[in-house]
Design an enzyme around this catalytic site. Structure first.
Site, mmCIF file in Angstrom:
data_model
loop_
_atom_site.group_PDB
_atom_site.id
_atom_site.type_symbol
_atom_site.label_atom_id
_atom_site.label_comp_id
_atom_site.label_asym_id
_atom_site.label_seq_id
_atom_site.Cartn_x
_atom_site.Cartn_y
_atom_site.Cartn_z
ATOM 1 N N LYS A 1 -27.398 -28.015 2.488
ATOM 2 C CA LYS A 1 -26.403 -26.968 2.360
ATOM 3 C C LYS A 1 -26.804 -26.093 1.182
ATOM 4 C CE LYS A 1 -21.631 -26.879 1.911
ATOM 5 N NZ LYS A 1 -21.510 -25.730 2.837
ATOM 6 N N SER B 1 -16.658 -19.695 8.222
ATOM 7 C CA SER B 1 -16.668 -19.089 6.888
ATOM 8 C C SER B 1 -16.309 -20.183 5.895
ATOM 9 C CB SER B 1 -15.696 -17.923 6.798
ATOM 10 O OG SER B 1 -14.395 -18.369 6.620
ATOM 11 N N ILE B 2 -17.312 -21.007 5.629
ATOM 12 C CA ILE B 2 -17.123 -22.140 4.736
ATOM 13 C C ILE B 2 -17.026 -21.647 3.292
ATOM 14 C CG2 ILE B 2 -18.079 -24.368 4.021
ATOM 15 C CD1 ILE B 2 -17.467 -24.230 7.050
ATOM 16 N N LEU C 1 -19.710 -21.441 1.147
ATOM 17 C CA LEU C 1 -20.671 -22.147 0.291
ATOM 18 C C LEU C 1 -20.025 -23.187 -0.631
ATOM 19 C CD1 LEU C 1 -23.177 -19.313 -0.778
ATOM 20 C CD2 LEU C 1 -23.281 -20.810 1.207
ATOM 21 N N CYS D 1 -26.590 -13.026 0.595
ATOM 22 C CA CYS D 1 -25.523 -12.780 -0.367
ATOM 23 C C CYS D 1 -24.967 -11.367 -0.237
ATOM 24 C CB CYS D 1 -26.079 -12.991 -1.776
ATOM 25 S SG CYS D 1 -24.965 -12.435 -3.042
ATOM 26 N N ASN E 1 -29.989 -16.155 9.815
ATOM 27 C CA ASN E 1 -28.715 -16.679 9.388
ATOM 28 C C ASN E 1 -27.652 -16.164 10.363
ATOM 29 O OD1 ASN E 1 -26.669 -17.806 7.695
ATOM 30 N ND2 ASN E 1 -28.008 -17.477 5.934
ATOM 31 N N GLY F 1 -24.627 -20.304 17.143
ATOM 32 C CA GLY F 1 -24.527 -20.948 18.445
ATOM 33 C C GLY F 1 -25.266 -20.221 19.558
ATOM 34 N N GLY G 1 -31.325 -20.004 15.643
ATOM 35 C CA GLY G 1 -30.250 -19.193 16.176
ATOM 36 C C GLY G 1 -29.960 -19.639 17.592
ATOM 37 N N GLY H 1 -29.066 -25.605 14.152
ATOM 38 C CA GLY H 1 -27.884 -25.595 13.313
ATOM 39 C C GLY H 1 -26.691 -26.140 14.072
HETATM 40 C C1 FMN Z 1 -20.946 -24.449 9.627
HETATM 41 C C2 FMN Z 1 -22.172 -23.697 9.216
HETATM 42 C C3 FMN Z 1 -22.520 -23.610 7.879
HETATM 43 C C4 FMN Z 1 -23.644 -22.916 7.475
HETATM 44 N N1 FMN Z 1 -23.976 -22.870 6.158
HETATM 45 C C5 FMN Z 1 -25.128 -22.271 5.770
HETATM 46 C C6 FMN Z 1 -25.546 -22.305 4.425
HETATM 47 O O1 FMN Z 1 -24.899 -22.885 3.572
HETATM 48 N N2 FMN Z 1 -26.703 -21.672 4.099
HETATM 49 C C7 FMN Z 1 -27.479 -21.037 5.020
HETATM 50 O O2 FMN Z 1 -28.529 -20.506 4.680
HETATM 51 N N3 FMN Z 1 -27.112 -21.005 6.326
HETATM 52 C C8 FMN Z 1 -25.953 -21.597 6.712
HETATM 53 N N4 FMN Z 1 -25.600 -21.578 8.048
HETATM 54 C C9 FMN Z 1 -26.437 -20.861 9.003
HETATM 55 C C10 FMN Z 1 -27.383 -21.809 9.728
HETATM 56 O O3 FMN Z 1 -28.267 -22.419 8.828
HETATM 57 C C11 FMN Z 1 -28.177 -21.047 10.812
HETATM 58 O O4 FMN Z 1 -28.960 -20.074 10.180
HETATM 59 C C12 FMN Z 1 -27.293 -20.380 11.822
HETATM 60 O O5 FMN Z 1 -26.155 -21.159 12.091
HETATM 61 C C13 FMN Z 1 -28.005 -20.054 13.137
HETATM 62 O O6 FMN Z 1 -28.444 -21.211 13.795
HETATM 63 P P1 FMN Z 1 -27.577 -21.987 14.933
HETATM 64 O O7 FMN Z 1 -27.140 -20.943 15.931
HETATM 65 O O8 FMN Z 1 -28.500 -23.013 15.485
HETATM 66 O O9 FMN Z 1 -26.397 -22.569 14.248
HETATM 67 C C14 FMN Z 1 -24.452 -22.273 8.451
HETATM 68 C C15 FMN Z 1 -24.112 -22.363 9.793
HETATM 69 C C16 FMN Z 1 -22.989 -23.063 10.187
HETATM 70 C C17 FMN Z 1 -22.646 -23.128 11.642
#
Ligand code: FMN
Ligand code: FAD
Ligand code: FAD
Ligand code: FMN
Ligand code: FES
Ligand code: FES
Lengths: 305, 255, 305, 255
Positions: free
Chosen positions: A47, A72-73, A75, A132, A194, A219, A245, A267
């Protein structure tokens, strides 16, 4: 024939599998680790860690739509010092190479965090989460300027002993300028994408359906968008690209490898099904056998434009 | 240990106007589930992305049962599952209730919140303890028809209230609670809608009370921080640090 | 109480309904018009017209994914002259106000097309499809420069007798600069978003699953992304914003109106269900009654940040 | 006139290893459908975005039947439809076959391409004409079991070939065609996979031949230009200008 499923990630060296777990969707929580431990994973990304601890955004933090997730966690994390203190206990024996994701509000903050991580033995590299939204001293959204991205990579590079991955947001991945700036500044690899900024409203309450007004979409619905960006960026830089992605299946992962990604990262769907890396590896292996492909990089070489 | 298991549906019965009792064949998960723990059920065959979290209502050596109230896409789809269909389930998850052998306990459940209390009542009795229960529903048709039978052997005294209508008892769990001598019980266990839990705080937070919370979850596995709530020890993940918390530690203003 | 479902679209005047049909998904083909004719539609936008005729891209031109569509039609059309010749026959009696969508490879080309359309009596306005990927004389992707967008609007404005809508691509809608440039140059309204660049591969054939290598993504998966952009852009300009991207229900349309759109436009889903405008109007009407809302603009005023 | 109609499933029968004959209640669409026209069937209840196009296999005053071969998500979902389920259908769509009363016609169908030929054969006979038919399938199990009966009253002579196996006749439609005197027929109508159609071009393009084409469609209504093919008069929309074209006008190199 001998099939080779390992990948070379620049100065990070060789990963035994091309499948990574994305930042924010990996954690050392026990139930998750019990499900994940036997999976063929090349590396996991932590994370995102910030300089100071963050409590994160208000609830609701997640929203599910048809084939996408919005989160929208904010961070939420305990800050880099606590991370360093706990590193060996938490990550010492997980069995996968670890990449530490970091984010700062300024070039200096990135560098400060990177420097503090030098005391760790374990990590394979750092991933710079460049999404950011902060506005910098010149009044520009920090991440919207290629130059600034180059400065972050350079500053971290000069004080960190780890190889750096520059992780791009979708709006940093629409043209090659951000990736090129990161490469020039010495990044070992680029990862993308991202989440995509997104919004959903609770109309009967006249407000956002997520606490923080807007969030990031991830997703399966993201896949074609991410794939296009991976295709373009991997042709603009010489360093390896880690594609992510919406990956939800072996076929999806193969699409990314074919489009030019050196490795792929899962992810959202890895949280839904922690056995996905194994399933993906099985499909990649079948695919390579079916088409007489000996190494992963050959997959993209066979792509016909 | 948390595992992922493909579980065949043994039976799926409608037990109230909007509630189904679904029993799955399961050796691994059923075996290791403790009272108050939950499972994450895949709804991908129904076209959904995320799993859905459910308390384990009941279990035996080779099966586990969930009480599923239909409130949306996922729960409606699950309610239509047919015998023999295979569904992937991850569990057991979370931290369950702690059991105090010595004292008499009161179980307080609202709506589908009763689901997490059945295993608990069984465990209390097995541990040699005793318990009573107060369950509240919105209306008579929402009362699972097996509930009296299900709890009759484990709960000494069972009161069921309904918000509207006169059967069995009109009122809500808070009203009932106000009528009884609270010192009678050494332990309180509450599970139900947040509004109900909040209403109980003034009465029960100074006592030994555990609550099982619901939260919107993405992973259910402790990795995404999607389900965090505020407590007196900072942010806690409902899926990982909970779903059971002491009533006292929860920051109720934030819910 | 009297409910008002009409909307004022700047110099285009008042539309009797806030629901429009998006460019490329409306056509005067008979079966479609038979299904659409009774629908409560404020205006329809024609397929994008170019200066010269275009044969369009090679097949396959469409791909369906989970809750999205990818298309790469390639602006197949007979060119502006033929369009002008046929206008009265084709659009003369369709019963809806018509907005003509145009696109050019340069500022001049846009202006030439706009000028040629002056002979028409019918149209309510022109929509400038600014998603052109062409590289201009300065070596910049034409649509990637806010200044160039301003020039297009200005050039068209000075030679056209119709109000102009500037239609933004997602990458022109990520910050306010393109919309602001269009507004300053005299656009009557902004519409967004066009499709998102996307790719999908046919892995076993080692090639793209769409003839033109990549295409544009539309449909429900786009909604949260479009909504976020509509929210931001509608706060950056004073001219009306027409919101689109994935609208599939009355609830979706209300989300866009609440986020700040003056009107909404339906693309993909209108092709799947031409009765959608009526369904949406019914939902909007129910919503307004339920919450005692008298006019459409009140919907966004009630939004609580 | 093209309409949108909610049609209840009257019956859904599996008629071959991967083909179903689905009959819908329909007054409006059935009534106005001409041979060679198609309908667009909503699969949104099955979670799909786009409608799926199907030729009308048969119709009477109050119903229309589709022959659906399962090849993917949508067709598999449709094959599972149960009696009474309501599905939205838009139709009739496209330009059908033109019928020449005077001469004897030959109908050539491959796989699910036979679906567009049944109404045609009926119409030819009704108009006082005559026709024979050659149908090709990959293997015996793919032959719809009602096909001989369905065509027996309208097609004078019916030949069925299979690519593999020996029953009824091994070979393909092109082989059969090469064996017969082509002047015997005044009209040829072809519908089937593109490879089959292409193989027939050298034999039939100089004759009065109509082909029904399939194309990936988004709207099916003539508005999106997703289905355009090249012809000697430029790009044409399969859903609007077709699906029936003369064999001569189609640019086969582009398919
Ligand atoms: C719940 C959640 C939390 C995430 N937190 C971060 C993070 O802290 N830092 C980051 O660089 N990307 C974060 N991401 C983005 C993922 O690393 C990834 O880039 C993005 O979800 C696209 O991939 P996916 O479609 O396989 O999820 C987060 C994604 C999700 C779903
Ligand atoms: C630890 C835990 C244990 C649970 N145990 C049970 C149980 O035993 N029986 C039971 O019937 N339900 C239980 N729930 C609630 C159940 O998970 C939700 O009802 C279900 O996820 C809703 O899915 P859906 O697709 O039907 O709803 P959706 O269509 O996603 O949403 C419908 C409505 O439900 C709300 N909702 C969605 N997800 C949740 C959630 N995770 N928690 C609360 N509300 C939600 C939404 O806000 C919306 O109003 C539990 C939840 C948690 C967190
Ligand atoms: C005018 C017309 C008439 C048709 N009539 C019939 C009929 O009577 N009976 C019948 O069984 N089928 C017919 N088809 C084909 C039918 O529409 C497709 O098989 C169906 O759309 C596939 O949907 P799916 O979701 O099952 O496949 P998908 O899961 O979408 O795809 C599965 C496979 O089918 C291919 N495919 C997808 N869409 C089409 C399409 N529109 N045309 C051709 N191939 C496609 C894909 O490339 C893929 O290989 C017709 C098609 C057209 C255009
Ligand atoms: C098949 C198709 C063709 C399109 N053609 C055009 C076009 O010619 N010009 C244009 O400005 N937008 C075009 N679009 C984009 C739509 O107008 C709209 O901006 C986009 O699809 C998002 O809306 P939706 O999700 O409701 O479809 C097209 C979209 C589709 C699906
Ligand atoms: S739901 Fe992911 S941490 Fe709790
Ligand atoms: S499918 Fe849209 S024009 Fe034919």
């Amino acid at each position: 024939m001998i099939y080779d499923y390992s990948v070379e990630l620049g100065s990070m060296g060789r990963l035994k599998s091309p499948i990574m777990i994305s930042s924010g969707t990996f954690g050392v929580a026990k139930p998750y680790m019990e499900l994940l431990c036997e999976q063929p994973i090349g590396a996991v990304v932590t994370k995102t860690i910030t300089l100071n601890s963050k409590t994160g955004n208000s609830q609701p933090r997640v929203y599910e739509g048809p084939s996408y997730l919005i989160n929208s966690i904010g961070l939420e994390n305990h800050g880099v010092d606590r991370f360093v203190d706990c590193y060996n206990d938490e990550y010492g024996e997980i069995g996968f190479p670890v990449i530490v994701s970091i984010s700062g509000n300024s070039v200096d903050e990135f560098a400060t965090i990177a420097e503090k991580l030098n005391t760790l033995e374990g990590p394979l590299g750092l991933e710079l989460n460049l999404s950011c939204p902060n506005v910098d001293s010149e009044g520009l959204a920090f991440g919207s300027v290629p130059k600034r991205i180059g400065e972050v990579v350079e500053a971290c590079g000069s004080c960190s002993r780890f190889p750096l991955i520059a992780k791009l947001s979708p709006f940093q991945a629409i043209d090659e300028s951000f990736a090129v700036a990161a490469e020039r500044a010495g990044a070992a690899a680029i990862s993308l994408i991202n989440t995509v900024p997104a919004m959903v409203l609770d109309i009967h309450r006249f407000r956002s359906a997520i606490g923080a007004l807007s969030g990031g979409m991830s997703g399966p619905a993201l896949k074609p968008i991410a794939l296009k960006m991976v295709f373009e960026i991997s042709r603009s830089v010489n360093i390896p690209v880690i594609g992510m992605g919406g990956i939800a299946s072996g076929e999806d992962a193969i699409e990314f490898l074919m489009a030019g990604a050196r490795a792929v990262s899962i992810g959202t769907m890895n949280m839904v099904d922690p056995s996905l890396p194994g399933q993906i590896m099985g499909k990649i292996s079948d695919f390579m056998k079916l088409h007489d492909i000996e190494s992963l990089t050959e997959i993209s070489r066979r792509f016909r434009l | 240990m948390t595992v992922s298991e493909n579980c065949a549906v043994i039976s799926n019965k409608m037990v109230s106007i909007d509630g189904n009792l679904i029993t799955f064949y399961s050796e691994k998960i059923a075996n290791s589930t403790l009272p108050g723990q939950f499972v994450e059920v895949s709804c991908s065959n129904g076209g959904m992305l995320l799993r859905r979290p459910f308390s384990v209502y009941d279990k035996n050596a080779k099966s586990l049962s969930l009480f599923v109230k239909s409130v949306g896409k996922g729960t409606r789809w699950l309610s239509g599952l047919r015998e023999g269909e295979q569904i992937n389930i991850i569990g057991p998850l979370g931290k369950g209730f702690s059991i105090d052998k010595g004292s008499r306990s009161l179980l307080i459940g609202g709506g589908c919140g009763v689901a997490s209390l059945r295993l608990l009542s069984k465990a209390i009795v097995e541990a040699g303890g005793e318990c009573d229960a107060i369950f509240g529903f919105r209306k008579r048709e929402e009362i699972p028809r097996t509930i009296v039978e299900d709890f009759s052997r484990t709960a000494g005294h069972l009161t069921i209230t309904v918000d509207s209508g006169d059967y069995p008892v009109r009122g809500n769990v808070k009203d009932r609670l106000a009528e009884i001598e609270l010192d009678r019980y050494g332990r309180y266990y509450c599970c139900g809608p947040t509004v109900m839990l909040k209403a109980l705080v003034p009465l029960l937070s100074s006592r030994a009370t555990e609550v099982s919370l619901e939260a919107r979850m993405a992973c259910g596995l402790g990795v995404c921080y999607g389900c965090t709530i505020n407590t007196d020890r900072g942010g806690k993940r409902v899926c990982y640090d909970g779903p059971v918390f002491t009533m006292r530690e929860v920051d109720w203003n934030d819910l």
